[in-house]
Design a protein around this motif. Structure first.
Motif, short mmCIF file in Angstrom:
data_model
loop_
_atom_site.label_atom_id
_atom_site.label_comp_id
_atom_site.label_asym_id
_atom_site.label_seq_id
_atom_site.Cartn_x
_atom_site.Cartn_y
_atom_site.Cartn_z
N SER A 1 16.79 23.01 11.83
CA SER A 1 15.78 22.40 12.23
C SER A 1 14.32 23.23 12.30
CB SER A 1 15.87 21.47 13.28
OG SER A 1 15.71 22.30 14.60
N PRO A 2 13.24 22.56 12.09
CA PRO A 2 12.18 23.56 12.37
C PRO A 2 11.84 24.15 13.70
CG PRO A 2 11.53 21.52 11.20
CD PRO A 2 13.01 21.49 11.64
N GLU A 3 12.13 23.57 14.55
CA GLU A 3 12.15 23.97 16.10
C GLU A 3 13.23 25.30 16.37
OE1 GLU A 3 9.90 23.57 18.45
OE2 GLU A 3 8.91 22.52 16.98
N THR A 4 14.29 25.07 15.47
CA THR A 4 15.41 26.04 15.82
C THR A 4 15.19 27.43 14.93
OG1 THR A 4 17.12 24.35 16.26
CG2 THR A 4 17.80 26.67 15.43
N ILE A 5 14.07 27.16 13.68
CA ILE A 5 13.93 28.22 12.82
C ILE A 5 12.76 29.07 13.80
CG2 ILE A 5 12.75 28.75 10.76
CD1 ILE A 5 14.09 26.61 9.30
N LYS A 6 11.67 28.43 14.28
CA LYS A 6 10.92 28.97 15.25
C LYS A 6 11.24 29.79 16.28
CE LYS A 6 7.10 25.46 14.34
NZ LYS A 6 6.27 24.63 15.02
N TRP A 7 12.32 29.11 16.73
CA TRP A 7 13.09 29.65 17.98
C TRP A 7 13.77 31.20 17.50
CZ3 TRP A 7 19.01 29.31 18.72
CH2 TRP A 7 19.14 30.06 19.61
N GLY A 8 14.70 31.25 16.25
CA GLY A 8 15.12 32.32 15.67
C GLY A 8 14.20 33.25 15.22
N LEU A 9 13.10 33.07 14.70
CA LEU A 9 12.06 33.75 14.07
C LEU A 9 11.33 34.66 15.53
CD1 LEU A 9 10.23 31.91 11.27
CD2 LEU A 9 11.86 33.95 10.89
N TYR A 10 11.39 33.79 16.53
CA TYR A 10 10.68 34.53 17.76
C TYR A 10 11.55 35.51 17.97
CZ TYR A 10 9.32 34.63 22.63
OH TYR A 10 9.13 35.03 23.74
N SER A 11 12.87 35.23 18.19
CA SER A 11 13.96 36.30 18.62
C SER A 11 13.79 37.39 17.95
CB SER A 11 15.14 35.65 18.73
OG SER A 11 16.50 36.72 19.15
N ILE A 12 13.97 37.45 16.42
CA ILE A 12 13.77 38.32 15.51
C ILE A 12 12.55 39.31 15.69
CG2 ILE A 12 13.99 39.09 13.21
CD1 ILE A 12 16.69 38.19 14.15
N ALA A 13 11.27 38.55 15.89
CA ALA A 13 10.27 39.25 16.09
C ALA A 13 10.14 40.25 17.23
CB ALA A 13 9.07 38.12 16.02
N ARG A 14 10.79 39.64 18.40
CA ARG A 14 10.82 40.36 19.60
C ARG A 14 11.68 41.64 19.33
NH1 ARG A 14 13.15 36.89 24.31
NH2 ARG A 14 12.84 39.09 25.31
N THR A 15 12.64 41.47 18.62
CA THR A 15 13.71 42.76 18.18
C THR A 15 12.81 43.74 17.42
OG1 THR A 15 15.51 41.26 18.41
CG2 THR A 15 15.89 43.27 17.51
#
Length: 791
Positions: free
Chosen positions: A112-126
């Motif tokens: 879902s779009p919200e899950t994608i945002k959440w995943g991109l947020y995690s990768i961006a932090r890493t």
């Protein structure tokens, strides 16, 4: 495939020990690694194994060794967690947490779009951590280098060319082009000038460009090359500006991934979502203050169903359960646990939630107990019967006797939820004992709910005691001063009619419903009428199937004793007429005749002359004589009797009134019914009046001062006769009603003595009967016609 596994097994046997077992091969994008699902031999836990065959791919061995080294040393929540590694001259194995390629989800478009945002947020932090804190460049960031864990979290891998910018001999400068599919993701400056161009631009520029292409991929699918750079198709509008700056052709004009992350976290930004806030706060939930924890749980409870199930199952759920049990999360946290558990499989629920639920039922905290009872309907189907009956119910029953009414009421309501999971022994034993207590609770609402509960669980009660329990409980509730308790009892009786026999319906239930028909509350009266109709229909239906009579057929043999005849249709209109006619039929079968003659007396009293064969010495039965005694007296042959002496009046009266066969058949007496004949007299008045004057001698004895008297009440009948005489005087008056006129005889002085119609009582022979003078003068009264008031 089998050959490959056997070859690996033999290679492992020849090399260092590797305590993991290879499973199925996982399809991945073009990579130097072969990915397998594996298990740990020690405990059977899941893992993934990255395998590199040195002999088959020697040219890329530096990439494999660099990835092994960086994965060992790089510690971050967004990086794949390494469990164990093995390196030999022929192979390299890296055992990690169980992961799945992100490409799988992207191809299936299951994110879902919200899950994608959440995943991109995690990768961006890493990536920010790698660029800033690690002073390094990932160099090959794309969907192929991202994996998802069992908890749904996005994990970064693909460290084949990850390099520190301070290292002049870094792998990225020399082997960057050996990474599979690197041409598709290479920034424009590197495509023109080679990998050494990295040194001329900010070191974060390469990863910024690749993060932009990754955003395009996760929303649209494969990124095919530079032609798609800058296209915003499928990307949320809030990300457009930041995305375009990430993929800017000028590396010096690109924003860093860290800057993109900060822009998204601003209020109203694309990373400002409750799901992302949840992931940030779940790790330290136990150390939050009470207000922070309440705010966090409030945001968590408002999450829609659009969230990564795996993350909630593997990451959020364990933290919430720990918070409920040990960290003070309370009912709010448990409510979120139940919301998450609806998405779990039965196996996951049994392994992760069930043990905590069982322990929480032993927690004395009332708020936790009420929360558990409120959520019991959500989880009851997941709980095995043995667990509910043996572990949960024994702890739950403490709520029946808790001092807090809300706990008692919630415990009572939960009975309907768990009743299907309890054994018959528990239901008919311990549970009924506690329901008997709540039926007498001081709170009227709890008493009412107990009645409702019993009505709904009636089908689960034991058949041997069900009717007894329900009738006792419902009839008690019918007397409850609380209106709704009475109404509930009537509704429960109507709903459980099928569990009672016809005899119980007629004899035990209908009589207790009847008072409710005139209850002070209309609600109760209406419900009583409905219940009454249900039971009446039940009884009428049962009566329609019953035989007309259970009496044996009449005997026709001569000489047999007389029997009561069956009422004819013409006699059905009057039950009294039927009784008289049947008695007459009975007497007509007796031998001899009874004739009644009216002998005129001064007071026009009625007397019956004895039959020719009737012995005057025999007593004539009074109004209380039994039918069988009359029959016996009528058919028995008369026996001679000694003559009466004129001078022995008392002994003669005793002999006359003495029963030759005393009280033989008193159990068969029907005279007690008090039947009336057509003249309004008692059913057995006629035989008693016939006993008034059997002969002249007897009349004289009755008129003498030693006449029989029972010595009890005043002569009420004489007073009535005097009243009638008074009214029939000069002024006129009403005659006494028929049947109340009494016979009278003249005494020696010319006065009139009225003999009352009293039942004759047999005196002992040793005690003479002494008559006493009775004042027949009527008492003074204000109302000449007021005798009826005395009745």
């Amino acid at each position: 495939m089998d050959f490959l596994k056997s070859a690996m097994a033999s290679a492992i046997a020849q090399g260092p020990p590797f305590p993991y077992t290879f499973g199925d091969k996982v399809d991945v994008d073009a990579s130097i690694w072969t990915l397998y699902n594996g298990t740990r031999r020690a405990d059977g836990s899941n893992c993934s194994i990255f395998s590199f065959d040195v002999t088959a791919n020697k040219a890329r061995l530096p990439l494999a060794k660099n990835a092994l080294k960086k994965l060992r040393t790089m510690r971050h929540p967004g990086v794949i967690r390494v469990l164990d590694t093995v390196e030999t001259d022929t192979y390299i194995y890296i055992a990690t947490e169980r992961v799945v390629p992100l490409r799988w989800h992207v191809k299936r478009k299951s994110l879902s779009p919200e899950t994608i945002k959440w995943g991109l947020y995690s990768i961006a932090r890493t990536v920010k951590f790698i660029n800033d804190e690690g002073s390094s460049i990932h160099g090959s960031l794309c969907v192929a280098s991202i994996y998802t864990s069992e908890g749904g979290e996005w994990k970064l891998g693909g460290f084949e060319i990850l390099s520190n910018v301070k290292d002049d001999e870094a792998v990225i400068y020399r082997y960057g082009s050996l990474v599979p599919d690197s041409a598709r993701y290479t920034p424009p400056e590197l495509a023109r000038s080679g990998w050494d161009a990295i040194k001329k631009a900010p070191h974060s520029a390469v990863d910024a460009y690749n993060f932009g292409t990754t955003i395009f991929e996760v929303f649209n699918g494969d990124f095919m090359g530079a032609d798609q750079t800058g296209q915003t198709k499928g990307i949320p509008p809030t990300m457009h500006a930041g995305y375009k700056r990430l993929v800017n052709a000028n590396p010096k004009a690109r924003i860093t991934v860290g800057t993109f992350l900060e822009q998204g976290r601003r209020s109203g930004g694309f990373f400002d979502s409750s799901l992302i806030k949840l992931t940030e706060g779940i790790d330290n939930l136990g150390v939050k203050s009470e207000s922070e924890r309440e705010e966090f749980l409030e945001d968590l409870d408002q999450l829609s169903d659009d969230f990564p199930e795996d993350f909630f199952k593997m990451k959020v759920l364990p933290e919430l359960l720990k918070s409920v049990e040990f960290g003070g999360g309370g009912p709010k946290a448990f409510g979120v646990v139940m919301k998450i558990s609806t998405k779990l499989s039965s196996e996951d629920f049994e392994a992760r939630v069930q043990p905590v639920v069982v322990r929480l039922f032993g927690n004395p905290d009332r708020a936790i107990r009420v929360c558990l009872l409120d959520n019991l309907p959500v989880m009851i189907d997941r709980l095995p019967q043995k667990v509910v009956n043996d572990k949960i119910f024994p702890n739950m029953v403490s709520g029946f006797t808790d001092v807090a009414p809300v706990v008692r009421e919630q415990t009572l309501k939960s009975v309907l939820v768990i009743i299907s999971k309890l054994s018959d022994r528990t239901i008919n034993g311990e549970l009924l004992r506690y329901l008997a207590k709540t039926a007498n609770d001081e709170q009227p609402g709890i008493r009412t709910n107990t009645t409702i509960c019993l009505g709904k669980i009636a089908k689960n009660l034991g058949t041997s005691s069900r009717a007894k329990v329900l009738i006792a409980a419902f009839t008690r509730s019918l007397r409850d001063p609380f209106m709704h308790a009475r109404n509930a009892a009537l509704m429960a009786l109507a709903a459980t009619c099928e569990y009672f026999s016809e005899e119980e319906c007629a004899a035990r239930i209908l009589p207790v419903i009847c008072p409710s028909l005139i209850d002070k509350e209309k609600l109760v009266r209406d419900q009583a009428n409905k219940a009454m109709e249900i039971y009446l229909q039940r009884i009428r239906k049962a009566a329609a199937d019953m035989p007309d009579t259970v009496q044996p057929p009449p005997q026709t043999t001569e000489g047999a004793g007389p029997r009561m005849s069956t009422p004819q249709p013409s006699e059905a209109s009057s039950w009294a007429g039927w009784a008289i006619s049947s008695f007459t039929n009975k007497l007509s079968a007796a031998s001899g005749e009874m004739q009644t003659t009216n002998t005129p007396t001064p007071s026009s009293a009625r007397a019956v002359s004895p039959s020719p064969g009737l012995d005057p010495s025999r007593r004539v039965t009074s109004t209380t004589s039994s039918a069988s005694a009359l029959h016996r007296q009528a058919v028995k042959s008369p026996s001679p009797a000694p003559p009466l002496s004129r001078n022995s009046t008392g002994s003669a009266a005793e002999a006359y009134f003495q029963d030759p066969d005393p009280a033989e058949d008193e159990g068969d007496a029907w005279g007690d019914m008090g039947d009336m004949d057509d003249d309004g007299n008692a059913f057995f008045d006629a035989p008693s009046e016939a006993a008034a004057r059997p002969s002249k001698k007897v009349v004289e004895a009755a008129a003498s001062p030693t006449s029989f008297d029972d010595g009890s009440e005043p002569d009420f009948a004489g007073w009535l006769a005097a009243q009638a005489q008074k009214k029939s005087g000069p002024g006129g008056g009403k005659p006494l009603p028929k049947g109340l006129t009494k016979s009278s005889t003249a005494n020696g002085k010319g006065s009139t003595t009225t003999t009352a119609k009293k039942p004759l009582v047999t005196r002992s022979a040793s005690k003479p009967v002494v008559a006493k003078k009775i004042d027949t003068k009527p008492k003074e009264t204000d109302d000449d016609d007021g005798w009826g008031d005395g009745w």
